[in-house]
Scaffold this motif. Structure first.
Motif, PDB file in Angstrom:
ATOM      1  N   GLU A 244      55.786  -0.579  -8.002  1.00 41.09           N
ATOM      2  CA  GLU A 244      56.615   0.384  -8.715  1.00 41.09           C
ATOM      3  C   GLU A 244      58.085  -0.038  -8.690  1.00 41.09           C
ATOM      4  O   GLU A 244      58.518  -0.808  -7.839  1.00 41.09           O
ATOM      5  N   LYS A 245      58.838   0.513  -9.671  1.00 38.53           N
ATOM      6  CA  LYS A 245      60.253   0.225  -9.773  1.00 38.53           C
ATOM      7  C   LYS A 245      61.069   1.160  -8.878  1.00 38.53           C
ATOM      8  O   LYS A 245      60.562   2.208  -8.502  1.00 38.53           O
ATOM      9  N   PRO A 246      62.329   0.822  -8.564  1.00 38.46           N
ATOM     10  CA  PRO A 246      62.857  -0.546  -8.660  1.00 38.46           C
ATOM     11  C   PRO A 246      62.115  -1.468  -7.697  1.00 38.46           C
ATOM     12  O   PRO A 246      61.495  -0.996  -6.749  1.00 38.46           O
ATOM     13  N   LEU A 247      62.184  -2.751  -7.957  1.00 36.77           N
ATOM     14  CA  LEU A 247      61.359  -3.701  -7.223  1.00 36.77           C
ATOM     15  C   LEU A 247      61.562  -3.594  -5.718  1.00 36.77           C
ATOM     16  O   LEU A 247      60.610  -3.661  -4.943  1.00 36.77           O
ATOM     17  N   ALA A 248      62.818  -3.424  -5.297  1.00 35.68           N
ATOM     18  CA  ALA A 248      63.135  -3.405  -3.870  1.00 35.68           C
ATOM     19  C   ALA A 248      64.370  -2.544  -3.642  1.00 35.68           C
ATOM     20  O   ALA A 248      64.925  -1.964  -4.577  1.00 35.68           O
ATOM     21  N   ASN A 249      64.800  -2.489  -2.394  1.00 32.30           N
ATOM     22  CA  ASN A 249      66.020  -1.737  -2.067  1.00 32.30           C
ATOM     23  C   ASN A 249      67.272  -2.602  -2.101  1.00 32.30           C
ATOM     24  O   ASN A 249      68.381  -2.070  -2.173  1.00 32.30           O
ATOM     25  N   THR A 250      67.090  -3.912  -2.025  1.00 33.88           N
ATOM     26  CA  THR A 250      68.232  -4.817  -2.010  1.00 33.88           C
ATOM     27  C   THR A 250      67.940  -6.048  -2.853  1.00 33.88           C
ATOM     28  O   THR A 250      66.769  -6.383  -3.113  1.00 33.88           O
ATOM     29  N   VAL A 251      69.005  -6.731  -3.239  1.00 33.75           N
ATOM     30  CA  VAL A 251      68.852  -7.983  -3.974  1.00 33.75           C
ATOM     31  C   VAL A 251      68.129  -9.013  -3.114  1.00 33.75           C
ATOM     32  O   VAL A 251      67.281  -9.774  -3.614  1.00 33.75           O
ATOM     33  N   GLU A 252      68.433  -9.045  -1.820  1.00 31.84           N
ATOM     34  CA  GLU A 252      67.808 -10.032  -0.942  1.00 31.84           C
ATOM     35  C   GLU A 252      66.298  -9.843  -0.909  1.00 31.84           C
ATOM     36  O   GLU A 252      65.533 -10.825  -0.972  1.00 31.84           O
ATOM     37  N   GLU A 253      65.842  -8.594  -0.811  1.00 24.68           N
ATOM     38  CA  GLU A 253      64.408  -8.331  -0.828  1.00 24.68           C
ATOM     39  C   GLU A 253      63.800  -8.722  -2.172  1.00 24.68           C
ATOM     40  O   GLU A 253      62.714  -9.316  -2.222  1.00 24.68           O
ATOM     41  N   ALA A 254      64.489  -8.391  -3.251  1.00 23.18           N
ATOM     42  CA  ALA A 254      63.967  -8.711  -4.586  1.00 23.18           C
ATOM     43  C   ALA A 254      63.886 -10.220  -4.797  1.00 23.18           C
ATOM     44  O   ALA A 254      62.950 -10.723  -5.433  1.00 23.18           O
ATOM     45  N   ARG A 255      64.863 -10.962  -4.272  1.00 19.10           N
ATOM     46  CA  ARG A 255      64.808 -12.423  -4.339  1.00 19.10           C
ATOM     47  C   ARG A 255      63.564 -12.952  -3.642  1.00 19.10           C
ATOM     48  O   ARG A 255      62.838 -13.804  -4.171  1.00 19.10           O
ATOM     49  N   ALA A 256      63.335 -12.455  -2.421  1.00 16.93           N
ATOM     50  CA  ALA A 256      62.193 -12.931  -1.646  1.00 16.93           C
ATOM     51  C   ALA A 256      60.888 -12.609  -2.360  1.00 16.93           C
ATOM     52  O   ALA A 256      59.957 -13.440  -2.399  1.00 16.93           O
ATOM     53  N   MET A 257      60.787 -11.435  -2.937  1.00 20.88           N
ATOM     54  CA  MET A 257      59.575 -11.033  -3.657  1.00 20.88           C
ATOM     55  C   MET A 257      59.366 -11.897  -4.887  1.00 20.88           C
ATOM     56  O   MET A 257      58.237 -12.304  -5.203  1.00 20.88           O
ATOM     57  N   THR A 258      60.447 -12.189  -5.607  1.00 23.68           N
ATOM     58  CA  THR A 258      60.343 -13.005  -6.820  1.00 23.68           C
ATOM     59  C   THR A 258      59.959 -14.440  -6.485  1.00 23.68           C
ATOM     60  O   THR A 258      59.140 -15.063  -7.180  1.00 23.68           O
ATOM     61  N   ALA A 259      60.529 -14.973  -5.410  1.00 19.44           N
ATOM     62  CA  ALA A 259      60.164 -16.326  -4.985  1.00 19.44           C
ATOM     63  C   ALA A 259      58.701 -16.385  -4.567  1.00 19.44           C
ATOM     64  O   ALA A 259      57.975 -17.326  -4.913  1.00 19.44           O
ATOM     65  N   ALA A 260      58.240 -15.366  -3.847  1.00 21.65           N
ATOM     66  CA  ALA A 260      56.832 -15.326  -3.431  1.00 21.65           C
ATOM     67  C   ALA A 260      55.912 -15.200  -4.634  1.00 21.65           C
ATOM     68  O   ALA A 260      54.828 -15.808  -4.675  1.00 21.65           O
ATOM     69  N   ALA A 261      56.339 -14.418  -5.627  1.00 24.53           N
ATOM     70  CA  ALA A 261      55.534 -14.272  -6.841  1.00 24.53           C
ATOM     71  C   ALA A 261      55.413 -15.599  -7.579  1.00 24.53           C
ATOM     72  O   ALA A 261      54.350 -15.927  -8.119  1.00 24.53           O
ATOM     73  N   ALA A 262      56.492 -16.372  -7.608  1.00 21.23           N
ATOM     74  CA  ALA A 262      56.454 -17.675  -8.269  1.00 21.23           C
ATOM     75  C   ALA A 262      55.512 -18.636  -7.540  1.00 21.23           C
ATOM     76  O   ALA A 262      54.750 -19.385  -8.176  1.00 21.23           O
ATOM     77  N   THR A 263      55.539 -18.600  -6.221  1.00 18.26           N
ATOM     78  CA  THR A 263      54.625 -19.437  -5.437  1.00 18.26           C
ATOM     79  C   THR A 263      53.176 -19.040  -5.679  1.00 18.26           C
ATOM     80  O   THR A 263      52.299 -19.888  -5.873  1.00 18.26           O
TER      81      THR A 263
END
Length: 402
Positions: free
Chosen positions: A106-125
């Motif tokens: 669900e949105k927003p993806l995360a509470n912080t940009v740092e968390e969203a970065r980590a989630m996006t990187a994991a999704a790409a992997t």
């Protein structure tokens, strides 16, 4: 990642407001659309064993657990659907992706940009080995909104010059409304900005095909202390019975900002939960060189469309009833003129997700799309803290490189 006997076995974490909306969609989607894989409501997770058992019975889930890690680690689950407060999105999504599960968050993806970065990187992997992920911005799936996007993409509005977007609610106008999790920064990340402002940020970017590049913002918290809650469910809550214990509100009650989109388009945004008399009033208007189009969530089966290429004597806003079989998503529903509602946007969301996963394609909006929304939320917050200074939005790809 493979399906099991042409099934996608879904495990959902959370069962309150969004959990109920997602459950409605999972119950319905197989019966309405001819899908390449059947969505099966295999397991639901919540912290309270009794409450989650009641939810499973009411919402239609086969089994329950009070441990989300057990759900994520189960060999009987293919998809993890995250419907929890924002403070747990990252941990659950990262674990699910690492376990090879497809993820809807669900949105927003995360509470912080740092968390969203980590989630996006994991999704790409995970994507590289066929594991798919999507963020749940359900308003994209309202047929009238998808049709708006088509009108813009087809050039019917010409060059897009201006966007106006508002999302207005009033459910916390009463200063005695309790301090629920949505009013606590450590749980929600932000207030009206992330809760409802994220929707209009994503919706306008989806419709125009342009991303927000910079903002100037103000935010305000009108009620700074609230009674502690005795209990809550969805957007309803009860105050502690003694009526004396209070706690600080640590999020914004309202956010207003101006923005530039990628092609120089000027935009204004307003998100508040203090618009007295407004229950769930989302409205977006797109103005272009050849016409304008507007959408109002309280009339979600309609569009207002102005075609400036027509003879002057014939110009004016036209009401389009978006219920024809050739309109987006509508072929599966009712005869023309028989309207649909809020819950259908979630059914459409699950249809698109199942079809993408079954086809080995990436559903949208991706975690990278949601990261960009998170970067806009962050820029708005920083601008408001810095006297409304013009603040550039970091490109999502640059954010991933940090």
């Amino acid at each position: 990642m493979s399906t099991h006997r042409s099934e996608l076995r879904v495990g959902m974490v959370g069962y309150a407001f969004m959990g109920a909306a997602h459950s409605q969609a999972w119950r319905t989607v197989n019966r309405v659309y001819d899908l390449p894989a059947r969505a099966r409501m295999a397991m639901i997770c919540g912290r309270d064993a009794g409450k989650v058992a009641d939810a499973a019975d009411r919402l239609g889930w086969e089994s329950t657990t009070t441990d989300w890690r057990a759900l994520v680690g189960s060999d009987e689950i293919d998809v993890v659907d995250i419907c929890t407060p924002g403070d747990s999105h990252a941990e659950i999504a990262l674990a699910a992706l690492a376990a090879g599960k497809h993820v809807i968050c669900e949105k927003p993806l995360a509470n912080t940009v740092e968390e969203a970065r980590a989630m996006t990187a994991a999704a790409a992997t995970a994507q590289a080995v066929g594991v798919r992920s999507m963020c749940g911005f359900n308003y994209r799936r309202v047929p009238a909104v998808t049709m708006m996007r088509q009108l813009v993409a087809d050039g019917r509005l010409g060059a897009i010059r201006h966007v106006r977007a508002v999302y207005l609610q009033d459910w916390i106008v009463d200063p005695q409304f309790p301090l629920v999790w949505r009013l606590q920064k450590d749980r929600a990340g932000s207030g009206a900005l992330g809760d409802i402002g994220a929707h209009i940020i994503d919706l306008t970017q989806f419709v125009t095909g342009q991303r927000i590049t910079g903002v100037s913002a103000v935010t305000e918290t009108f009620v700074k202390e609230r009674p502690l809650p005795a209990g809550s469910s969805g957007l309803a809550a009860q105050a502690d019975g003694n009526g004396t214990a209070t706690g600080p509100v640590t999020v914004d009650d309202a956010a207003v900002f101006v923005a530039r989109l990628g092609e120089g388009t000027l935009a204004t945004y307003e998100a508040t939960r203090f618009a007295t008399g407004r229950k769930n009033a989302l409205r977006v208007e797109i103005n272009g060189s050849l016409g304008s189009v507007a959408f109002d969530l309280e009339r979600l089966n309609e569009l207002e469309f102005h075609d400036a290429t027509r003879l002057t004597a014939e110009q004016g806003f036209t009401r389009i009833l978006v219920t024809e079989g050739e309109h987006p998503y509508m072929s599966a529903w009712w005869p023309p003129g028989h309207i649909i509602g809020y819950e259908h946007s979630f059914t459409h969301q699950m249809r698109d997700f199942v079809e993408a996963v079954a086809a080995g394609a990436d559903p949208t909006p991706s975690f990278a799309d949601a990261l960009h929304v998170q970067l806009v939320l962050d820029a708005v917050t920083r601008s408001a803290q810095d006297g409304s200074r013009w603040t550039e939005v970091e490109p999502a790809l640059a954010a991933l490189a940090v």
